[in-house]
Write a protein that holds these residues in place. Structure first.
Motif, mmCIF file in Angstrom:
data_model
loop_
_atom_site.group_PDB
_atom_site.id
_atom_site.type_symbol
_atom_site.label_atom_id
_atom_site.label_comp_id
_atom_site.label_asym_id
_atom_site.label_seq_id
_atom_site.Cartn_x
_atom_site.Cartn_y
_atom_site.Cartn_z
ATOM 1 N N PHE A 87 0.632 -1.121 0.042
ATOM 2 C CA PHE A 87 0.116 0.149 0.094
ATOM 3 C C PHE A 87 0.899 1.181 0.121
ATOM 4 N N LEU A 88 2.281 1.093 0.750
ATOM 5 C CA LEU A 88 2.837 2.405 0.736
ATOM 6 C C LEU A 88 3.217 2.943 -0.398
ATOM 7 N N ASN A 89 3.402 1.962 -1.606
ATOM 8 C CA ASN A 89 4.046 2.566 -2.825
ATOM 9 C C ASN A 89 3.092 2.253 -3.931
ATOM 10 N N LEU A 90 1.797 1.815 -3.742
ATOM 11 C CA LEU A 90 0.670 1.777 -4.532
ATOM 12 C C LEU A 90 0.769 2.641 -5.860
ATOM 13 N N ALA A 91 1.041 3.884 -5.616
ATOM 14 C CA ALA A 91 0.940 4.836 -6.808
ATOM 15 C C ALA A 91 2.127 4.622 -7.747
ATOM 16 N N ALA A 92 3.007 4.232 -7.219
ATOM 17 C CA ALA A 92 4.421 3.742 -8.032
ATOM 18 C C ALA A 92 4.054 2.628 -8.670
ATOM 19 N N VAL A 93 3.669 1.829 -8.019
ATOM 20 C CA VAL A 93 3.506 0.215 -8.770
ATOM 21 C C VAL A 93 2.512 0.775 -9.983
ATOM 22 N N ALA A 94 1.214 1.330 -9.763
ATOM 23 C CA ALA A 94 0.206 1.702 -10.780
ATOM 24 C C ALA A 94 1.097 2.462 -12.062
ATOM 25 N N GLU A 95 1.832 3.176 -11.528
ATOM 26 C CA GLU A 95 2.551 4.132 -12.685
ATOM 27 C C GLU A 95 3.378 3.095 -13.577
ATOM 28 N N PHE A 96 3.955 2.432 -12.941
ATOM 29 C CA PHE A 96 5.086 1.485 -13.848
ATOM 30 C C PHE A 96 4.293 0.458 -14.375
ATOM 31 N N VAL A 97 3.095 -0.113 -14.099
ATOM 32 C CA VAL A 97 2.526 -1.091 -14.530
ATOM 33 C C VAL A 97 1.909 -0.254 -15.984
ATOM 34 N N ARG A 98 1.242 0.642 -15.797
ATOM 35 C CA ARG A 98 0.569 1.637 -16.756
ATOM 36 C C ARG A 98 1.662 1.743 -17.836
ATOM 37 N N ALA A 99 2.861 2.113 -17.455
ATOM 38 C CA ALA A 99 3.760 2.667 -18.546
ATOM 39 C C ALA A 99 4.227 1.397 -19.374
ATOM 40 N N GLN A 100 4.259 0.115 -18.670
ATOM 41 C CA GLN A 100 4.588 -1.053 -19.535
ATOM 42 C C GLN A 100 3.519 -1.659 -20.440
ATOM 43 N N ASN A 101 2.154 -1.075 -19.981
ATOM 44 C CA ASN A 101 1.247 -1.448 -20.728
ATOM 45 C C ASN A 101 1.331 -3.052 -21.300
ATOM 46 N N LYS A 102 1.465 -3.877 -20.322
ATOM 47 C CA LYS A 102 1.417 -5.517 -20.473
ATOM 48 C C LYS A 102 0.344 -5.855 -19.434
ATOM 49 N N ASP A 103 -0.165 -7.220 -19.536
ATOM 50 C CA ASP A 103 -0.751 -8.093 -18.662
ATOM 51 C C ASP A 103 -0.151 -8.027 -17.097
#
Lengths: 238, 238
Positions: free
Chosen positions: A123-139
């Motif tokens: 939860f502490l770094n949820l925004a960073a995780v979401a940002e990374f995943v969105r940029a990767q654009n993979k499943d």
């Protein structure tokens, strides 16, 4: 449109194909929350170990050692599994590496290495995780560490929180696990701490130290650091 | 106080100790709903088979044969996995035995046989299941058939519905899986069909026959029959 799936237990991971995907390993209480905290506190790299002996051996290479078994710090190690070990200033951690072994988190991580990218979520770094995943654009597959292979609520609810953040750009409706996690997150969101206080795992951690850890680990978006797996260790994604 | 636990996938069953407990096997869409319907329609006994060939062989003993693979009736069998096979009158079933093989349900059943009692649950006979379990007064594990080993929503929500019925006399708070299932059931309860229509499995069954089956399988407490495992087959508990 890439999809979000959630694996509720490392035991189920053989059913998921991780090749070509991003794996987000999560063990909210407390391994991945501690890893985020450690890297944010200036730890250079983290080596996850399966066994206590393997972990202990890294001391010879100048590493701090962190070990937890059944929720308690193991004897003869510098640190346990509490994020406060990296915050309380008792042990200077900046510029050091840490070898770490935990009951559930290490296993989930090692089983996830077939993925294109393996990152650490809390939860502490949820925004960073979401940002990374969105940029990767993979499943993406959220790999819940669970508790000794069993489903747990806090890792699942994290999966729901991440799915919500990704919902505009990712398919979050093709997996029943993701649907369930989203529904549980909707219930948990108004008061996450209160919601998780009912859970079995949280009650297992019923002590003063554990309560302090719990309150810390259920904070959202407090750290911008994103731990990523590179060449056998976890480092800050840069 | 005995407890209610829920196993979300047959793959996780090795983590549960079933000895001394009651196992409730559930595969809402459609195996266990069909089994309840078949026994209520006068079928004498049901033999669950793992393989198509094993199932086919029971025809020589005078059994009707029922087979489903990947959601469709398998060729050369008397029945598929639709409960309407036992209701439409095309095939007289009263007084006959049925050998049955399904993708997920048979596997879940066979893995559950270590339990003291193995019964079959569906929304259709939820009240009968709750009554039996309450009378046994032992720990109960709901064994969700899932979909090819993966978590599914309809079996999980059944687990929540059963836990709610048992909550006065059973511990429903020691397992995170049970807590999650209860929470999901609370969301589903006001309109179960509508809730499950969002699920991945339901959308897989998207056809006219499947829609009819779905509407049928989400009815509560329509059948008082309780299928129980006795000497290698499922019969009506008497």
């Amino acid at each position: 449109m890439p999809s979000v799936d959630i694996c509720f237990s490392p035991e189920l991971l053989p059913l998921y194909r991780l090749e070509g995907k991003v794996a987000v390993v999560v063990d909210i209480l407390r391994a991945t929350s501690s890893i985020v905290t450690a890297l944010a506190a200036g730890v250079t790299d983290i080596v996850p170990c399966s066994e206590l002996d393997e972990c202990r051996a890294w001391a010879a290479a100048g590493y701090l050692t962190a070990a937890e078994r059944d929720g308690r710090q193991a004897e003869g190690f510098d640190l346990g599994n509490s994020p406060f070990g990296y915050l309380d200033g008792v042990l200077p951690v900046r510029g050091r590496g840490v070898a770490i072994t935990t009951t559930n988190g290490t296993r989930a991580l090692h089983l996830s290495l077939a993925a294109d990218a393996v990152i650490i979520g809390a939860f502490l770094n949820l925004a960073a995780v979401a940002e990374f995943v969105r940029a990767q654009n993979k499943d993406v597959v959220v790999v819940c560490a669970g508790w000794k292979g069993m489903f747990n609520l806090e890792d699942t609810v994290f999966g729901g929180a991440l799915a919500e953040r990704l919902a505009a750009d990712f398919d979050t409706a093709s997996s029943d696990a993701t649907l369930a996690a989203l529904h549980l997150w909707q219930q948990a969101k108004p008061d996450l701490a209160d919601y998780l206080l009912a859970s079995a795992h949280v009650r297992r951690l019923n002590s003063l130290e554990a309560n302090q850890d719990f309150e810390y680990c259920v904070q959202l978006d407090t750290h911008s650091v994103l731990p990523i797996w590179r060449e056998g260790r976890l480092v800050v994604n840069a």
